[in-house]
Design an enzyme around this catalytic site. Structure first.
Site, PDB file in Angstrom:
ATOM      1  N   CYS A   5       0.742  -1.265  -0.080  1.00  0.00           N
ATOM      2  CA  CYS A   5      -0.244  -0.090   0.081  1.00  0.00           C
ATOM      3  C   CYS A   5       0.687   1.329  -0.123  1.00  0.00           C
ATOM      4  CB  CYS A   5      -1.023   0.009   1.258  1.00  0.00           C
ATOM      5  SG  CYS A   5      -1.873  -1.575   0.978  1.00  0.00           S
TER       6      CYS A   5
HETATM    7  C1  UGA Z   1      -1.239   0.263   5.389  1.00  0.00           C
HETATM    8  C2  UGA Z   1      -2.180   1.540   6.385  1.00  0.00           C
HETATM    9  O1  UGA Z   1      -1.656   1.369   7.832  1.00  0.00           O
HETATM   10  C3  UGA Z   1      -3.735   0.919   6.255  1.00  0.00           C
HETATM   11  O2  UGA Z   1      -4.467   1.703   7.103  1.00  0.00           O
HETATM   12  C4  UGA Z   1      -4.253   0.898   4.856  1.00  0.00           C
HETATM   13  O3  UGA Z   1      -5.465   0.358   4.914  1.00  0.00           O
HETATM   14  C5  UGA Z   1      -3.437  -0.136   4.313  1.00  0.00           C
HETATM   15  O4  UGA Z   1      -2.060   0.480   4.279  1.00  0.00           O
HETATM   16  C6  UGA Z   1      -3.801  -0.086   2.880  1.00  0.00           C
HETATM   17  O5  UGA Z   1      -3.880   0.979   2.174  1.00  0.00           O
HETATM   18  O6  UGA Z   1      -4.516  -1.215   2.349  1.00  0.00           O
HETATM   19  P1  UGA Z   1      -0.401  -2.065   5.948  1.00  0.00           P
HETATM   20  O7  UGA Z   1       0.400  -1.724   4.540  1.00  0.00           O
HETATM   21  O8  UGA Z   1      -0.966  -3.134   5.881  1.00  0.00           O
HETATM   22  O9  UGA Z   1      -1.628  -0.960   6.141  1.00  0.00           O
HETATM   23  O10 UGA Z   1       0.775  -1.910   6.988  1.00  0.00           O
HETATM   24  P2  UGA Z   1       1.167  -0.870   8.075  1.00  0.00           P
HETATM   25  O11 UGA Z   1       0.842  -1.559   9.390  1.00  0.00           O
HETATM   26  O12 UGA Z   1       0.537   0.379   7.840  1.00  0.00           O
HETATM   27  O13 UGA Z   1       2.746  -0.985   7.762  1.00  0.00           O
HETATM   28  C7  UGA Z   1       3.262  -0.527   6.822  1.00  0.00           C
HETATM   29  C8  UGA Z   1       4.754  -0.416   6.725  1.00  0.00           C
HETATM   30  O14 UGA Z   1       5.316   0.489   7.672  1.00  0.00           O
HETATM   31  C9  UGA Z   1       5.477  -1.896   7.415  1.00  0.00           C
HETATM   32  O15 UGA Z   1       6.496  -2.177   6.673  1.00  0.00           O
HETATM   33  C10 UGA Z   1       5.876  -1.279   8.601  1.00  0.00           C
HETATM   34  O16 UGA Z   1       7.167  -2.069   9.482  1.00  0.00           O
HETATM   35  C11 UGA Z   1       6.270   0.088   8.523  1.00  0.00           C
HETATM   36  N1  UGA Z   1       6.012   1.033   9.731  1.00  0.00           N
HETATM   37  C12 UGA Z   1       4.859   1.141  10.453  1.00  0.00           C
HETATM   38  C13 UGA Z   1       7.243   1.642  10.311  1.00  0.00           C
HETATM   39  O17 UGA Z   1       8.319   1.441   9.750  1.00  0.00           O
HETATM   40  N2  UGA Z   1       7.301   2.455  11.446  1.00  0.00           N
HETATM   41  C14 UGA Z   1       6.031   2.461  12.306  1.00  0.00           C
HETATM   42  O18 UGA Z   1       6.017   3.403  12.840  1.00  0.00           O
HETATM   43  C15 UGA Z   1       4.908   2.144  11.609  1.00  0.00           C
END
Ligand code: UGA
Length: 428
Positions: free
Chosen positions: A264
């Site tokens: 995403c």
């Molecule tokens: C993300 C959004 O959080 C959702 O709200 C959205 O619906 C979704 O994309 C989408 O568009 O379908 P997702 O991709 O499942 O969800 O994952 P996240 O939990 O948001 O994490 C994304 C990435 O960011 C991961 O690689 C995670 O490790 C990284 N991350 C997250 C960080 O490096 N630091 C943080 O503080 C949080």
């Protein structure tokens, strides 16, 4: 009142939406072109790994939930959700092939009044300029009169998609007209979540802006982390703890590390950048967010070499191959960039992940994969942690005397260990 709901696309969005509405007492049918996936769902087996999904499928399949490869169920559905993928093209722009195809199939089966809801992530204007014209042309009917249309973005996190479906922070309803919006609002009412109703284009933009903002928070934390590393004695995790206590900022999505991956954030940012450039606006901030994100994994590998010298011929294990824990999804995982860097620098790579090994193997068939973390650690001189799976948190790393360095890309280890250790956002 019980509604008949058709959901096109049985990816993690479609399937989470399906179990949500089945649990709320509706009759739900998933439509997907993938025969194997359809058979699995009908056998009550989760086709993807999502916490809580298996239990809900077992509860509803055979009763109010089923799947099919045929679009014919659209005829008798009251509400149809389009949940198909919108992948990136080579140039970063969005590929609408699946949205177009499913709209065409739906248009041929509109029959009596129904509401068609776009849930797939699409750029502002797509529902109005692409989906509605296809629906009207194929059906010979008029939107607003013979059928309704809404745009209802999803904010589910992979791995927590079921929980997020049942506990949303908000429901955004972009509506073509009041009637369509009212029908969708009624469907979501039992969740007691705040509902925000707006026009179609605004709902589409809310989705992109939300993802872009979350990605910006991460890159912001990462940039501050990189500055902290230059100072020494300042830990970015403490800095962000202090920063996040301001309610205007909030403590979430400020975890510094090797950057964001997944299907995403990178894709949506690229699509929004391309979209604004096509409209002759250069999105300076969004481009920098991606730039910082690409810098993070390479920077960690550089720091490893600074510590141990050339990686040529060294055994390096990478723990965590998925883009985040609790999923087997490796799309845009930072592990891909790290492994490419390690290959370039001549390291021998040993890879381990509790769930994502097989998906990663498709991308890198020639590195070594092991079945448990112990096998990875006992063979390695250097250990890189790329995804913070629980199983990496409380390991006794000190047992592995062969390790000369641990590079913690996600601040997974919280205890002090007596092995040389580097991490993002802190230098001693
Ligand atoms: C993300 C959004 O959080 C959702 O709200 C959205 O619906 C979704 O994309 C989408 O568009 O379908 P997702 O991709 O499942 O969800 O994952 P996240 O939990 O948001 O994490 C994304 C990435 O960011 C991961 O690689 C995670 O490790 C990284 N991350 C997250 C960080 O490096 N630091 C943080 O503080 C949080």
């Amino acid at each position: 009142m019980m509604k008949k709901i058709g959901i096109v696309g049985a990816g993690y969005v479609g399937i989470s939406t399906a179990v949500l509405f089945a649990e709320l007492g509706h009759r739900v049918t998933l439509v997907d072109i993938d025969k194997e996936k359809v058979e699995k769902i009908n056998a009550g087996k989760a086709p993807i790994y999502e916490k809580g999904l298996q239990e809900l499928l077992e509860k509803h399949v055979g009763k109010t939930l089923s799947a099919t490869t045929s679009y014919d169920i659209i005829n008798e559905s009251d509400i149809i959700f389009i949940c198909v993928g919108t992948p990136s093209k080579e140039d970063g722009s969005i590929n609408l092939d699946y949205v177009r195809k499913s709209s065409e199939e739906i248009s041929e089966r509109i029959g009596g009044y129904k509401v068609i809801v776009v849930k797939s992530t699409v750029l502002p204007g797509t529902t109005e300029n692409v989906v509605i014209p296809i629906l009207e042309k194929g059906s010979g009917k008029n939107v607003g009169k013979d059928f309704g249309v809404c745009m209802n973005p999803e904010f589910l996190r992979e791995g927590n998609a079921i929980y997020d479906s049942f506990h949303p922070d908000r429901i955004v309803i972009g509506e073509y007209d009041k009637k369509s919006g009212n029908i969708l609002e009624d469907l979501y009412k039992p969740l007691n979540a705040p509902i925000f109703r707006t026009n179609l284009k605004t709902a589409e933009m809310i989705k992109y802006a939300s993802n872009a903002f979350l990605a910006t928070k991460i890159s912001f934390a990462n940039e501050i982390a990189n500055i902290c590393e230059k100072i020494g004695g300042v830990d970015v995790y403490d800095v962000m703890k202090g920063v996040g206590m301001d309610h205007r900022i909030s403590p979430y999505f400020l975890n510094a590390g090797v950057g964001f991956g997944g299907s995403c954030f990178p894709k949506d940012l690229k699509a929004l950048i391309k979209f604004s450039e096509e409209k002759s606006y250069k999105p300076i901030l969004l481009k920098s967010v991606l730039e910082v994100n690409d810098y993070q994994p390479k920077h960690l590998v550089d720091r490893i070499e600074e510590k141990v010298g050339s990686l040529k011929g060294k055994n390096v294990c990478i723990l965590g191959l998925s883009f985040k824990p609790n999923t087997d999804d490796v799309r845009e995982s930072r592990a891909i960039i790290i492994v490419n860097e390690l290959i370039k620098r001549g390291a021998h790579i040993i890879a381990y992940d509790p769930k994502a090994k097989e998906n990663f193997r498709k991308l890198f068939p020639n590195i070594i994969y092991v079945d448990n973390v112990d096998d990875a650690l006992k063979k390695a001189e250097i250990c890189i942690i790329q995804a913070d799976w629980d199983e990496f948190k409380n390991l006794d790393y000190s047992r592995y005397k062969n390790l000369v360095l641990i590079a913690d890309g996600r601040r997974t280890i919280s205890k002090k260990i007596d092995i040389p250790y580097i991490t993002v956002g802190y230098r001693w």
